[in-house]
Design a protein around this motif. Structure first.
Motif, PDB file in Angstrom:
ATOM      1  N   ILE A 161       0.842  -1.210   0.000  1.00 50.49           N
ATOM      2  CA  ILE A 161       0.000   0.000   0.000  1.00 50.49           C
ATOM      3  C   ILE A 161       0.875   1.256   0.000  1.00 50.49           C
ATOM      4  N   HIS A 162       1.930   1.219   0.820  1.00 50.46           N
ATOM      5  CA  HIS A 162       2.847   2.361   0.823  1.00 50.46           C
ATOM      6  C   HIS A 162       3.431   2.594  -0.566  1.00 50.46           C
ATOM      7  N   GLY A 163       3.783   1.512  -1.214  1.00 48.01           N
ATOM      8  CA  GLY A 163       4.322   1.632  -2.570  1.00 48.01           C
ATOM      9  C   GLY A 163       3.313   2.272  -3.508  1.00 48.01           C
TER      10      GLY A 163
ATOM     11  N   LEU B 168       5.362   8.832   4.008  1.00 45.92           N
ATOM     12  CA  LEU B 168       4.969  10.105   4.610  1.00 45.92           C
ATOM     13  C   LEU B 168       3.502  10.441   4.349  1.00 45.92           C
ATOM     14  N   TYR B 169       3.037  10.097   3.165  1.00 45.45           N
ATOM     15  CA  TYR B 169       1.618  10.336   2.868  1.00 45.45           C
ATOM     16  C   TYR B 169       0.739   9.535   3.828  1.00 45.45           C
ATOM     17  N   ASN B 170       1.097   8.304   3.971  1.00 48.82           N
ATOM     18  CA  ASN B 170       0.309   7.416   4.824  1.00 48.82           C
ATOM     19  C   ASN B 170       0.317   7.841   6.288  1.00 48.82           C
ATOM     20  N   TRP B 171       1.455   8.279   6.710  1.00 50.53           N
ATOM     21  CA  TRP B 171       1.585   8.755   8.094  1.00 50.53           C
ATOM     22  C   TRP B 171       0.711   9.993   8.304  1.00 50.53           C
ATOM     23  N   SER B 172       0.735  10.902   7.330  1.00 48.04           N
ATOM     24  CA  SER B 172      -0.103  12.095   7.408  1.00 48.04           C
ATOM     25  C   SER B 172      -1.575  11.724   7.390  1.00 48.04           C
ATOM     26  N   LEU B 173      -1.905  10.797   6.501  1.00 50.63           N
ATOM     27  CA  LEU B 173      -3.292  10.338   6.370  1.00 50.63           C
ATOM     28  C   LEU B 173      -3.799   9.795   7.702  1.00 50.63           C
ATOM     29  N   ARG B 177      -1.021   8.697  13.857  1.00 51.50           N
ATOM     30  CA  ARG B 177      -1.340   7.590  14.762  1.00 51.50           C
ATOM     31  C   ARG B 177      -0.450   6.366  14.552  1.00 51.50           C
ATOM     32  N   THR B 178       0.176   6.285  13.374  1.00 50.15           N
ATOM     33  CA  THR B 178       1.113   5.183  13.145  1.00 50.15           C
ATOM     34  C   THR B 178       2.531   5.663  13.475  1.00 50.15           C
TER      35      THR B 178
END
Lengths: 199, 199
Positions: A161-163, B168-173, B177-178
């Motif tokens: 998903i990160h990719g 970084l996108y996922n962390w912001s999203l 919390r992660t």
DNA sequence: ATAATGAAGAGACTACGGTCTGTATCTAAT
DNA sequence: ATTAGATACAGACCGTAGTCTCTTCATTAT
């Protein structure tokens, strides 16, 4: 569904279709809600009765994306092939679809919305079909020892998903000037190489 | 710099400091431009004379991020270590810094801005120091045959950038919390494993 | 010294996403 | 049949980012 609800759905559908057409024509940011309600002969009241935001009109076609994955992409995967091959093919088909059928402006808008809004996020919904697709593939891959020791299916999905996020964000950022399919290939070749059992 | 320019810079700096403080206190979206100009005893005219948008005030601290990489992270890398080790350490330090010092709200705002604005993008600027850091490391890695055959430095940088963007996108999203550091480790372990020479 | 220039800034104004209140009408309970 | 409630919708209104015009005054040219 009674007369009232039927009328409501008709209005909602009319707005969706007009909005999607306008967005496609001139880009999301260049279309105003006032304009949408004008061309559909409706009103702000009608619009915000059916949608919580301008962005949400997108959600309609967005849900169709996962639907498409399930209905048209997954069936193309040959269960006799190794999981790795299937994953590679899935990613290839997915990105080709996004590049050719959905387009960067829609993708960009979705990625932007997901970051900006406080409202319910589709990306964070654990029941999103995409996650199921990937999870079951990864689960099978682990059972068949196609992945390095120590990885749980959940972790591999996270990595994948990160990719995807990185590749799609970057493509959106570049306003479609890069080749999504090519970049996807480059990233996931490395990623999957790093995940598979070294033999 | 004459009196006039000096006054201008003073105003600009005053706005930057007040804005950053307010953003940090209550979050980017909960601070209005009117409020910023009120607490600084300036005006919309002054604000938009120095910045093209509210988002741009962020760019100021954003530029400091790369500055920090160059001045404080790169010097920590031991040139005697293999490039792979150095890359791993750099990513670890980078993400630790972003997680602890910059925070997810600032990161989210930057990622959102970069997607939304038509204006000049820092991410797309080829002269961004981060790209130089990565490029020279990758170049050295190729010379020392630490990467698989066939990869050009430019390609590896692209892959790494995609990885960063995804993480970084996922962390912001997820609104912080992660654990950015943990997720980064997972993604880049796989990615770098896939890029390095199999021996 | 005087006039012309142009940047820094003030603040009214615009554009647009989103909210709020009001109204007409369909539905359901009595 | 009557009434109470709900909902699709209309459109006035609000909040905020960003623009436009006008003023002031340091700087530069004559």
């Amino acid at each position: 569904m009674n007369v009232r609800q039927k009328q409501g759905q008709k209005t909602k559908q009319k707005i969706i279709e007009a909005a999607i057409a306008l967005f496609h024509e001139r880009g999301f940011n260049n279309v105003t809600v006032d304009e949408i309600v004008a061309v559909t002969n409706t009103s702000k009241g009608a619009f915000y009765n059916h949608f919580t935001s301008k962005h949400e009109v997108f959600a309609e076609q967005f849900k169709q994306i996962d639907q498409f994955y399930v209905e048209h992409l997954v069936p193309q995967l040959d269960a006799d092939q190794p999981v790795m091959e299937r994953l590679t093919l899935f990613l290839e088909l997915q990105m080709t679809y996004l590049q050719n059928k959905i387009g960067w402006d829609v993708t960009r808008t979705i990625y932007e919305q997901e970051l900006s809004t406080e409202r319910s996020s589709y990306f964070l919904d654990p029941d999103r079909p995409l996650y199921d697709i990937l999870f079951s593939l990864c689960q099978e891959g682990i059972e068949k020892s196609e992945f390095k020791e120590g990885y749980r299916a959940h972790n591999i999905v996270t990595v994948l998903i990160h990719g995807m996020r990185g590749v799609l964000y970057n493509w959106s950022l570049n306003r479609g000037r890069t080749s999504l399919v090519d970049e996807q290939r480059m990233v996931f070749r490395a990623l999957l190489d790093g995940l598979k059992t070294g033999d």
